[in-house]
Structures are given as structure tokens and as C-alpha cells.
Write a protein that holds these residues in place. Structure first.
Motif, PDB file in Angstrom:
ATOM      1  N   THR A  85       6.598  -4.862  -2.631  1.00 31.11           N
ATOM      2  CA  THR A  85       5.695  -6.001  -2.826  1.00 31.11           C
ATOM      3  C   THR A  85       5.314  -6.644  -1.498  1.00 31.11           C
ATOM      4  O   THR A  85       4.177  -7.075  -1.310  1.00 31.11           O
ATOM      5  CB  THR A  85       6.346  -7.051  -3.749  1.00 31.11           C
ATOM      6  OG1 THR A  85       6.621  -6.433  -5.004  1.00 31.11           O
ATOM      7  CG2 THR A  85       5.439  -8.243  -3.974  1.00 31.11           C
ATOM      8  N   SER A  86       6.270  -6.697  -0.583  1.00 30.26           N
ATOM      9  CA  SER A  86       6.050  -7.398   0.684  1.00 30.26           C
ATOM     10  C   SER A  86       5.444  -6.526   1.768  1.00 30.26           C
ATOM     11  O   SER A  86       5.044  -7.034   2.810  1.00 30.26           O
ATOM     12  CB  SER A  86       7.384  -7.941   1.197  1.00 30.26           C
ATOM     13  OG  SER A  86       7.912  -8.853   0.275  1.00 30.26           O
ATOM     14  N   SER A  87       5.374  -5.240   1.552  1.00 30.82           N
ATOM     15  CA  SER A  87       4.858  -4.352   2.603  1.00 30.82           C
ATOM     16  C   SER A  87       3.348  -4.516   2.760  1.00 30.82           C
ATOM     17  O   SER A  87       2.640  -4.854   1.809  1.00 30.82           O
ATOM     18  CB  SER A  87       5.212  -2.893   2.290  1.00 30.82           C
ATOM     19  OG  SER A  87       4.533  -2.454   1.145  1.00 30.82           O
ATOM     20  N   PRO A  88       2.860  -4.266   3.965  1.00 33.56           N
ATOM     21  CA  PRO A  88       1.408  -4.373   4.186  1.00 33.56           C
ATOM     22  C   PRO A  88       0.655  -3.425   3.255  1.00 33.56           C
ATOM     23  O   PRO A  88       1.069  -2.303   3.027  1.00 33.56           O
ATOM     24  CB  PRO A  88       1.244  -3.949   5.649  1.00 33.56           C
ATOM     25  CG  PRO A  88       2.592  -4.143   6.270  1.00 33.56           C
ATOM     26  CD  PRO A  88       3.573  -3.933   5.155  1.00 33.56           C
ATOM     27  N   GLY A  89      -0.404  -3.908   2.699  1.00 33.67           N
ATOM     28  CA  GLY A  89      -1.218  -3.096   1.803  1.00 33.67           C
ATOM     29  C   GLY A  89      -0.744  -3.103   0.367  1.00 33.67           C
ATOM     30  O   GLY A  89      -1.322  -2.441  -0.489  1.00 33.67           O
ATOM     31  N   ALA A  90       0.319  -3.855   0.064  1.00 34.87           N
ATOM     32  CA  ALA A  90       0.812  -3.929  -1.314  1.00 34.87           C
ATOM     33  C   ALA A  90      -0.173  -4.707  -2.152  1.00 34.87           C
ATOM     34  O   ALA A  90      -0.828  -5.641  -1.703  1.00 34.87           O
ATOM     35  CB  ALA A  90       2.177  -4.598  -1.358  1.00 34.87           C
TER      36      ALA A  90
END
Length: 91
Positions: A85-90
Motif C-alpha cells: 500500500t505504501s510503495s510508490p505507484g500503489a
């Protein structure tokens, strides 16, 4: 300063500790079961003692072991979900 929100690394560490505790309980169950089963005394007291160990004590410890394993698995799942959820592009 405390972190606001879930820290996936910390949750994983907690899960690892819970799994380690479950493994330790499993070792205790095995060791005590082996010791009780290998005892040389005979008679109704031994049978009652063994029955109490097998039917009550070991069963309760197995329940705790299972709870800790489930808790560890849930911690791993939640940490992964938080990272996803927190990763870039999520999305």
C-alpha cells in the motif's frame, strides 16, 4: 520520535519473535512428553499423571503454540500489505 502508522519491519520482527516462541513451546511439549512417557514408575498415579499431561497440559500448550503461529502469519501478511500500500505507484 514514535512512528505514526505501521512499521512493516517492526511488525515482521514481532511476528518472528512470536514464531520463535511457538517453536520453543513445541520443543517444551516434545521434551516433557518424552520425559513423561519414558518414566519408569508404574501404577494408576502414573496413568493419571500421563493422562493429565496429554489431555490437558500438552493440549493447552499446543493451543498457545497454534495461536502464536497464527499471530506470526498475520503479522507477516499485514506487513506485506502495508508495504504494498505504501510503495510508490500503489493504488
Amino acid at each position: 520520535m514514535p512512528l505514526f502508522g505501521m512499521d512493516p519491519a517492526e511488525v515482521r520482527r514481532i511476528g518472528t519473535e512470536a514464531r520463535s516462541a511457538a517453536d520453543n513451546i513445541g520443543q517444551v511439549i516434545s521434551k516433557v512428553t518424552s520425559t513423561v512417557s519414558g518414566s519408569q514408575w508404574v501404577g494408576p498415579e502414573r496413568e493419571a499423571f500421563m493422562s493429565n499431561w496429554n489431555d490437558v497440559s500438552a493440549r493447552k500448550l499446543n493451543e498457545v503454540k497454534s495461536f502464536l503461529e497464527a499471530f506470526a502469519t498475520e503479522a507477516e501478511i499485514q506487513a506485506k500489505q502495508q508495504e504494498d500500500t505504501s510503495s510508490p505507484g500503489a493504488t
